[in-house]
Design an enzyme around this catalytic site. Structure first.
Site, PDB file in Angstrom:
ATOM      1  N   LYS A 111       0.866  -1.183   0.000  1.00  0.00           N
ATOM      2  CA  LYS A 111       0.000   0.000   0.000  1.00  0.00           C
ATOM      3  C   LYS A 111       0.893   1.219   0.000  1.00  0.00           C
ATOM      4  O   LYS A 111       2.045   1.153   0.455  1.00  0.00           O
ATOM      5  CB  LYS A 111      -0.893   0.008   1.246  1.00  0.00           C
ATOM      6  CG  LYS A 111      -2.194   0.756   1.064  1.00  0.00           C
ATOM      7  CD  LYS A 111      -3.160  -0.029   0.185  1.00  0.00           C
ATOM      8  CE  LYS A 111      -4.547   0.495   0.179  1.00  0.00           C
ATOM      9  NZ  LYS A 111      -5.485  -0.479  -0.400  1.00  0.00           N
ATOM     10  N   GLY A 128     -23.059   3.173  -4.697  1.00  0.00           N
ATOM     11  CA  GLY A 128     -21.974   3.779  -5.470  1.00  0.00           C
ATOM     12  C   GLY A 128     -21.457   2.737  -6.441  1.00  0.00           C
ATOM     13  O   GLY A 128     -22.204   1.848  -6.889  1.00  0.00           O
TER      14      GLY A 128
HETATM   15  P1  NAD Z   1     -18.423   4.874  -3.743  1.00  0.00           P
HETATM   16  O1  NAD Z   1     -17.912   6.131  -3.151  1.00  0.00           O
HETATM   17  O2  NAD Z   1     -18.569   4.760  -5.215  1.00  0.00           O
HETATM   18  O3  NAD Z   1     -19.871   4.547  -3.120  1.00  0.00           O
HETATM   19  C1  NAD Z   1     -20.173   4.619  -1.762  1.00  0.00           C
HETATM   20  C2  NAD Z   1     -21.690   4.605  -1.624  1.00  0.00           C
HETATM   21  O4  NAD Z   1     -22.013   4.574  -0.244  1.00  0.00           O
HETATM   22  C3  NAD Z   1     -22.380   5.844  -2.191  1.00  0.00           C
HETATM   23  O5  NAD Z   1     -23.575   5.456  -2.831  1.00  0.00           O
HETATM   24  C4  NAD Z   1     -22.714   6.664  -0.951  1.00  0.00           C
HETATM   25  O6  NAD Z   1     -23.853   7.499  -1.136  1.00  0.00           O
HETATM   26  C5  NAD Z   1     -23.018   5.545   0.007  1.00  0.00           C
HETATM   27  N1  NAD Z   1     -22.981   5.939   1.412  1.00  0.00           N
HETATM   28  C6  NAD Z   1     -22.139   6.801   2.038  1.00  0.00           C
HETATM   29  N2  NAD Z   1     -22.502   6.919   3.333  1.00  0.00           N
HETATM   30  C7  NAD Z   1     -23.568   6.107   3.516  1.00  0.00           C
HETATM   31  C8  NAD Z   1     -24.375   5.787   4.625  1.00  0.00           C
HETATM   32  N3  NAD Z   1     -24.151   6.308   5.818  1.00  0.00           N
HETATM   33  N4  NAD Z   1     -25.368   4.891   4.438  1.00  0.00           N
HETATM   34  C9  NAD Z   1     -25.603   4.352   3.232  1.00  0.00           C
HETATM   35  N5  NAD Z   1     -24.890   4.628   2.151  1.00  0.00           N
HETATM   36  C10 NAD Z   1     -23.873   5.485   2.291  1.00  0.00           C
HETATM   37  O7  NAD Z   1     -17.492   3.726  -3.154  1.00  0.00           O
HETATM   38  P2  NAD Z   1     -17.311   2.242  -3.735  1.00  0.00           P
HETATM   39  O8  NAD Z   1     -16.143   2.210  -4.666  1.00  0.00           O
HETATM   40  O9  NAD Z   1     -18.625   1.709  -4.169  1.00  0.00           O
HETATM   41  O10 NAD Z   1     -16.819   1.478  -2.414  1.00  0.00           O
HETATM   42  C11 NAD Z   1     -17.737   1.105  -1.400  1.00  0.00           C
HETATM   43  C12 NAD Z   1     -17.021   0.255  -0.364  1.00  0.00           C
HETATM   44  O11 NAD Z   1     -16.440  -0.879  -0.984  1.00  0.00           O
HETATM   45  C13 NAD Z   1     -15.880   0.939   0.391  1.00  0.00           C
HETATM   46  O12 NAD Z   1     -15.869   0.424   1.702  1.00  0.00           O
HETATM   47  C14 NAD Z   1     -14.660   0.488  -0.358  1.00  0.00           C
HETATM   48  O13 NAD Z   1     -13.507   0.542   0.471  1.00  0.00           O
HETATM   49  C15 NAD Z   1     -15.048  -0.949  -0.652  1.00  0.00           C
HETATM   50  N6  NAD Z   1     -14.305  -1.525  -1.771  1.00  0.00           N
HETATM   51  C16 NAD Z   1     -14.389  -0.982  -3.010  1.00  0.00           C
HETATM   52  C17 NAD Z   1     -13.693  -1.574  -4.055  1.00  0.00           C
HETATM   53  C18 NAD Z   1     -13.816  -1.022  -5.444  1.00  0.00           C
HETATM   54  O14 NAD Z   1     -13.391  -1.719  -6.375  1.00  0.00           O
HETATM   55  N7  NAD Z   1     -14.398   0.146  -5.662  1.00  0.00           N
HETATM   56  C19 NAD Z   1     -12.894  -2.705  -3.824  1.00  0.00           C
HETATM   57  C20 NAD Z   1     -12.834  -3.241  -2.533  1.00  0.00           C
HETATM   58  C21 NAD Z   1     -13.563  -2.638  -1.512  1.00  0.00           C
END
Ligand code: NAD
Length: 400
Positions: free
Chosen positions: A92, A204
């Site tokens: 990281k 998201g």
């Molecule tokens: P993103 O920012 O695209 O989406 C996050 C979503 O969560 C948004 O719709 C936002 O409105 C919503 N949100 C925020 N606060 C909230 C709440 N209190 N209640 C309900 N919804 C809420 O992020 P993402 O890329 O979709 O990632 C989401 C999670 O998945 C994170 O924990 C990230 O670390 C994990 N993750 C993502 C990936 C990836 O490939 N993008 C890979 C591994 C893990």
């Protein structure tokens, strides 16, 4: 990390190997700002363990980033890669910065200066960065370009998550969700569930694509939410229409025909599968007793805290832990790396088929171990991963 090692009962020698990262690089580098002044920035890159292959992990730009965070996240990447048995160790990195305070030119200059400072540390057979919090495919393109300037060679495999015309992966935005769906399909089979209703927190990148994929496979999505609130419809939401509604209004709430609910209510809805896909620490000792799902698929990182994890396990809820459930993203990056190294770019079906193969195998590796040990799938995942890393260390002669 200490908790996990204690639970797994590692020997002092094993602990010694896993206690600290293999390499830690801290850099202090200059960037010329738009004002004409030069400002110094702090950046890190930590390579946790490379016994199983080159290290792999994201680069994060965040004002509160600390070396301790980076070390923990590098450890988690090592574990994640070992759970799904892909030939990478974990890394990281990042810069202590609020990227929103930089102009586009300053962001590019800072990224390039950071790469000049760490370029000898990374490489397609050493350490391969990827996007993370506040970094994206455009930043990966600058990383690739700056690295290639320093080596004088085309080296697309030095970074993943780059734009498709530079050798990136077309499935970058869906790999994590798709991997989670493949794992969930096996869990539903293994637990012999017939009717499967699904609730998803977060709409998201990850939550939205998981909803679309699950709906297209015939699952009934009865609730979804975003930061502005949730919606519920017992008969099942038309996910494509919810996506359109969200595009138009910027939220899922007020979707025609569905009931508006709070995020707290969403988590405790009567359903078969709950998918937290938003933030960490959403299920805690305060609401664990109210969770009604039989399966929790952790697409977000660490959405269930330590105490809630124990409560849910005691209650017989199957938690598919983040290090397995959301590892489709790093498997997709692995495919990107292979294609860059071989110059053989795969057809869609090959990509999806291989992702399914790896996620399915990994699910059963973990599930069968948890049954054998009478433990949670989280504990089984860590045990499997730690043993795979230690086995590689042993074979290299680093452990008796
Ligand atoms: P993103 O920012 O695209 O989406 C996050 C979503 O969560 C948004 O719709 C936002 O409105 C919503 N949100 C925020 N606060 C909230 C709440 N209190 N209640 C309900 N919804 C809420 O992020 P993402 O890329 O979709 O990632 C989401 C999670 O998945 C994170 O924990 C990230 O670390 C994990 N993750 C993502 C990936 C990836 O490939 N993008 C890979 C591994 C893990």
């Amino acid at each position: 990390m200490e908790n996990i090692y204690l639970e797994l009962g590692l020997t002092p020698d094993e602990l010694d190997i896993l206690d600290e990262p293999r390499r830690i690089l801290a850099v202090h580098f200059p960037v010329q700002m738009d004002s004409g002044k030069t400002k110094m920035f702090i950046g890190y890159r930590v390579q946790f363990n490379d016994a199983r292959g080159p290290t792999k992990g994201g680069i994060r730009f965040h004002p509160e980033l600390t070396l301790e965070d980076v070390k923990k996240l590098a450890f988690l990447m090592a574990i994640k890669c070992a759970v799904v048995d892909i030939p990478f160790g974990g890394a990281k990195g990042g810069i202590v910065v609020n990227p929103r305070e930089l102009s586009h030119r300053e962001l590019e200059a800072m990224t390039r200066s950071y790469i000049r400072a760490i370029h000898e540390f990374i490489g397609p057979h050493k350490d391969i960065p990827a996007p993370d919090v506040y970094t994206d495919y455009k930043i990966m393109a600058w990383i690739l370009d700056e690295y290639e300037r320093s080596t004088g060679m085309h080296t697309p495999a030095v970074v993943t998550g780059k734009p498709v015309p530079l050798g990136g992966n077309w499935a970058r935005d869906i790999s994590t969700s798709l991997g989670g769906v493949f794992v969930l399909e096996q869990a539903v089979k293994a637990l012999k569930k017939k009717e499967t209703t699904i609730v998803i927190q977060g709409f998201g990148n990850v939550g939205l694509h998981a909803a679309l994929e699950l709906a297209s496979r015939g699952y009934r999505i009865i609730g979804v939410s975003d930061s502005k609130g949730g919606i519920y419809l017992e008969d099942g939401l038309d996910v494509n229409r919810v996506v359109e509604h969200k595009k138009k209004t910027g939220k899922v709430a007020d979707f025609e025909g569905a009931e508006n609910i709070s995020n707290e209510e969403l988590l405790t809805l009567e359903c078969d599968v709950l998918i937290p896909a938003a933030l960490s620490d959403q299920i805690t000792e305060n609401n664990a007793d109210d969770i009604k799902a039989d399966i929790v698929l952790e697409l977000a990182n660490a959405p269930v805290n330590y105490i809630a994890d124990k409560i849910l396990y005691e209650r017989g809820v199957t938690i598919i832990p983040d290090i397995l459930a959301n590892s489709g993203g790093v498997v997709g990056s692995y495919f990107e790396w292979i294609q860059n190294l071989t110059n053989d770019y795969w057809p869609t079906q090959k990509f999806i088929g291989r992702l399914d193969e790896i996620m399915t195998r990994s699910f059963y590796d973990v599930y069968n171990l948890s049954k054998k040990d009478g433990s949670s799938m989280r504990r089984a995942s860590y045990k499997l991963a730690v043993h795979r890393i230690l086995e590689a260390e042993r074979l290299r002669g680093n452990l008796d």
